[in-house]
Every structure is written in structure tokens, then in C-alpha cells.
Design an enzyme around this catalytic site. Structure first.
Site, short mmCIF file in Angstrom:
data_model
loop_
_atom_site.label_atom_id
_atom_site.label_comp_id
_atom_site.label_asym_id
_atom_site.label_seq_id
_atom_site.Cartn_x
_atom_site.Cartn_y
_atom_site.Cartn_z
N ARG A 1 4.80 -4.65 -10.42
CA ARG A 1 3.52 -4.64 -11.12
C ARG A 1 3.28 -3.23 -11.63
O ARG A 1 4.04 -2.32 -11.33
CB ARG A 1 2.35 -5.17 -10.26
N GLY A 2 2.20 -3.07 -12.40
CA GLY A 2 1.96 -1.79 -13.07
C GLY A 2 2.49 -1.91 -14.49
O GLY A 2 3.63 -2.35 -14.68
N ALA A 3 1.66 -1.52 -15.47
CA ALA A 3 1.98 -1.82 -16.88
C ALA A 3 3.39 -1.40 -17.33
O ALA A 3 4.17 -2.24 -17.80
CB ALA A 3 0.90 -1.23 -17.78
N GLN B 1 -3.61 -2.46 -3.95
CA GLN B 1 -2.55 -1.58 -4.48
C GLN B 1 -2.76 -0.13 -4.06
O GLN B 1 -1.81 0.62 -3.92
CB GLN B 1 -2.50 -1.67 -6.01
N ASP C 1 -3.79 -0.39 -18.58
CA ASP C 1 -2.93 -1.51 -18.98
C ASP C 1 -2.95 -1.72 -20.48
O ASP C 1 -2.02 -2.27 -21.05
CB ASP C 1 -3.35 -2.80 -18.27
N ASN D 1 -8.02 -1.65 -17.36
CA ASN D 1 -7.26 -1.23 -16.17
C ASN D 1 -7.72 -2.08 -14.99
O ASN D 1 -8.62 -2.93 -15.13
CB ASN D 1 -7.45 0.27 -15.89
#
Ligand code: MRU
Length: 381
Positions: free
Chosen positions: A58-60, A217, A258, A268
Site C-alpha cells: 500500500r502507499g501511492a 498504518q 495519494d 490522502n
């Protein structure tokens, strides 16, 4: 302006969430951290779709790299002399990868880069031959593009980290939300990259890590990354931030993004908006760190950003499984939009953008055409 493209980095020195090894895609299972550091082997593009949608990764920027790696896996599996069959299988893979998560523009940006390579290669017979490597040229070119996307992202993070760190001073308390670290990128991190750079420069920074409900997260990933590097931090519940701001213990806030629209409105992790509003009330500068690939100049404002709605079960995980919680209603929007007026500046690999954002973003991003903006290339989600 620092030239991030020529920055000398040793990728082996940095934590990297996704990489290719012997034809497989290797990935840290982020759902298991910090309890277990397990590296998964992803061998099939359908598994990659699951990995992205179920947030093993995950994470853009990391989602973008993973989607690119999914295209590589699809080509590896389906390449055939029957071009129609091959094209059909690849279209199915592109479509499924494109639907794996909706908010981060980096995913669509990376798929666009892969599609460009694929479309060119498909027209050339030579690309179907094995030339000295173990893979047909077309597959090898998709692997190389995936690796390029990841390597570029690492360098961009280091460059934006250095720009952002120039505004942090010795003794700062810095709040961050979610995880915008090495795990969320090609390595090093965006918001955490800024903190990392300041720490490596010898500045004494204390990080306040928002837990980041419901998937934690912050508590699971950001805390783990900071601990690994011995960067001092305190884990707080999301609703404790105002308390520490009022006490004068937080001087700056920095998050990742994001998707950043043409006017600076920023999508975000859910809860980012409230952090920004709290910062405004307490006179604390709120910064966003993101690479050009996160800017979407096709969207004028945050109103049109697709916000992912995740399963209500994620909200209920911390509650006992009992009749009461199974019958009550919950909502789980995964992102929110921080209006541009709450943002003090953007840290990018090309420099710092200050208000007015509309012209600042256009000038900096527009001038770097081809370096990596989905926006400049006319991408649509
Ligand atoms: O749902 P996630 O964990 O993918 O959300 C991640 C974030 O919101 C990050 O802040 C953002 O993607 C930037 S990562 C450099």
C-alpha cells in the site's frame, strides 16, 4: 535546483517494499508488520491484484510500482505468437490492475507507462525473441520499466526529503499521519523521507506518529520504520494530536498524498484533513511531500477525486465479535481531501511549491514534462 535524476544512490541500502528477483516479484507483506517481516513471492498478475486491493502492499508510489510489476507478470505468463490472444489477456490484466484501488493516481500513471512500452513492443517481431536473456525481449522491457519506475521513485524521495528537511530545525516536534515511508514508495519515503533526511543531517527531530485508524498504518508501519532507524518518536492516538499541539510539542506536520489536484487540494489517508485543520488553528505549518507522479492536473479540485470506500469489517476489527457489533452500521472511507488553503507547501523532487499553488504546480510540474507526471501526460483514473 538539485538534479535528482543524477543522484547517486545505492538501492541496496534502503528498505524496498517491492522488487523483482529471478522473474518473480518479491513483496513485504505489510499486513503482518510489525509482528513479522515476511517477504512474499508474487508469481501471477491475479495475485498482484489481490496484493494491492487487500493491502499487502500500500502507499501511492508502491501501489504504482506493484501495478507495473503486475503487467510484467502478465506478459511473462501470457506471451504468445498469437498476438490477438496475447493482447486480449494483457487487456484483462491492465483492466483488473486498474481497478485494484481507485484513489492513488500513481497506479494509473505507472500503468500508462507500462502500456506505452507494451504497445511499442507488440508491434515489433524482434520483441518476441529471446535475446541472450532468459526472457523474451518484450517481457524484459516491461521488467526494466518496472525497475526504472521503482528506482526513479527512490531517487525522487531522497531529493524531496532533502528539500523538505531544509525547513525542519533542530528540536522540532513533527507530526505525521499514516505511513508515507520506505514501505509506501520505491524506498526512503515521501513524508518520512523528509524526516529521514533531517535525522541523517543530524537535526534532533521528535516524531509524533498518528495511529491512523482503522488500519493503523502509523502504529504498525511508520513506528516500525522509525524504530529500525532509531529516529525518536511517540505513538499517539489520532484524537490526541490537538492535545500535543496545544502543549507546544508539535512545530510542524508533514504527510504524503495519494492525489494532488491542479489547485492543490490533496487526497490522502482519512484523518489528514483533520490534522491540517488542527494545524491551522494552532499556527503549525502543514506540509505535503509527494513526487510529480502524484499530481493530477486533469482534476481542477478535490471534489472529483474518487474516494475509496473499504469494507466496514476493517472498522470493527478492534471490537469483540458479538451480536451487537455485527448488527450496527459503520462507514469506512479510506481517504479524505485536504483543501489547498490548509497546506503551507508541497515538497517535490523538483523543489518546494508555495502558494499560489495553481500557478506554482503548473510551472514546476509542467516544465518537467516526461519526468513523471500523470497529469502532464493526460492520465485519467
Ligand atoms: O491506504 P494506504 O495505506 O495505501 O494509504 C496510504 C496513504 O494515504 C499515504 O499517505 C500516501 O499513499 C502517500 S505514500 C508515500
Amino acid at each position: 535546483m538539485a538534479d535528482y535524476q543524477n543522484k547517486v544512490v545505492n538501492p541496496a541500502d534502503e528498505l524496498r517494499p517491492v522488487y523483482i528477483e529471478n522473474g518473480s516479484v518479491m513483496m513485504i507483506d505489510q499486513n503482518l508488520l510489525p509482528m513479522e517481516l515476511k517477504i512474499l513471492e508474487i508469481t501471477d498478475w491475479r495475485m498482484m491484484v489481490k496484493a494491492i486491493s487487500e493491502m499487502w502492499v500500500r502507499g501511492a508510489p508502491a501501489i504504482g510500482i506493484s501495478a507495473a510489476a503486475g503487467v510484467y507478470l502478465a506478459a511473462r505468463k501470457h506471451i504468445s505468437d498469437n498476438r490477438d490472444d496475447f493482447r486480449r489477456e494483457m487487456e484483462t490484466a491492465f483492466e483488473a490492475l486498474g481497478k485494484s484501488r481507485p484513489t492513488a493516481i500513481n497506479l494509473f500513471w505507472a500503468l500508462k507507462r507500462m502500456r506505452n512500452i507494451f504497445a511499442t513492443a507488440l508491434e515489433k517481431d524482434s520483441y518476441f525473441k529471446i535475446n541472450g536473456s532468459s526472457e523474451p525481449e518484450l517481457v524484459a522491457s516491461l521488467r526494466k520499466e518496472t525497475e526504472r519506475i521503482a528506482d526513479e521513485d527512490l531517487k525522487m524521495c531522497m531529493a524531496m526529503g532533502d528539500f523538505g528537511a531544509s525547513l525542519l530545525v533542530d528540536g522540532d516536534g513533527v507530526l505525521t499521519h499514516c505511513n508515507a515511508g520506505g514501505l509506501a514508495t520505491g524506498g526512503y519515503g515521501t513524508a518520512l523521507g523528509v524526516i529521514r533526511s533531517a535525522h541523517r543531517q543530524g537535526k534532533r527531530i521528535h516524531v509524533f506518529v498518528d495511529e491512523t485508524r482503522p488500519r493503523l498504518q502509523g502504529a504498525r508501519l511508520t513506528a516500525w520504520e522509525l524504530d529500525r532507524e532509531s529516529i525518536p518518536f511517540t505513538l499517539i492516538a489520532d484524537n490526541q494530536a490537538a492535545y500535543f499541539m496545544k502543549k507546544g510539542m508539535i512545530q510542524k506536520a508533514v504527510t504524503g498524498a495519494d492525489r494532488i489536484c491542479a489547485n492543490g487540494d490533496t487526497a490522502n489517508k482519512i484523518g489528514t484533513y483533520s490534522v491540517a485543520v488542527l494545524c491551522k488553528e494552532h499556527g503549525i505549518p502543514f506540509y505535503v511531500a509527494a513526487p510529480f507522479s502524484t499530481f493530477d492536473l486533469n482534476l481542477e479540485s478535490g471534489d472529483s477525486v474518487p474516494i475509496e470506500q473499504r469494507s466496514a469489517d476493517e472498522m470493527k476489527e478492534i471490537y469483540p465479535s458479538c451480536d451487537f457489533y455485527s448488527r450496527i452500521k459503520t462507514a469506512n472511507p479510506a481517504f479524505d481531501i485536504t483543501p489547498a488553503k490548509y497546506i503551507k507547501a508541497f515538497f517535490t523532487e523538483g523543489g518546494i511549491i508555495y502558494p499560489p499553488f495553481e500557478s506554482g504546480i503548473k510551472d514546476l510540474i509542467g516544465k518537467r514534462h516526461g519526468v513523471g507526471t500523470g497529469a502532464a501526460e493526460g492520465l485519467r483514473a
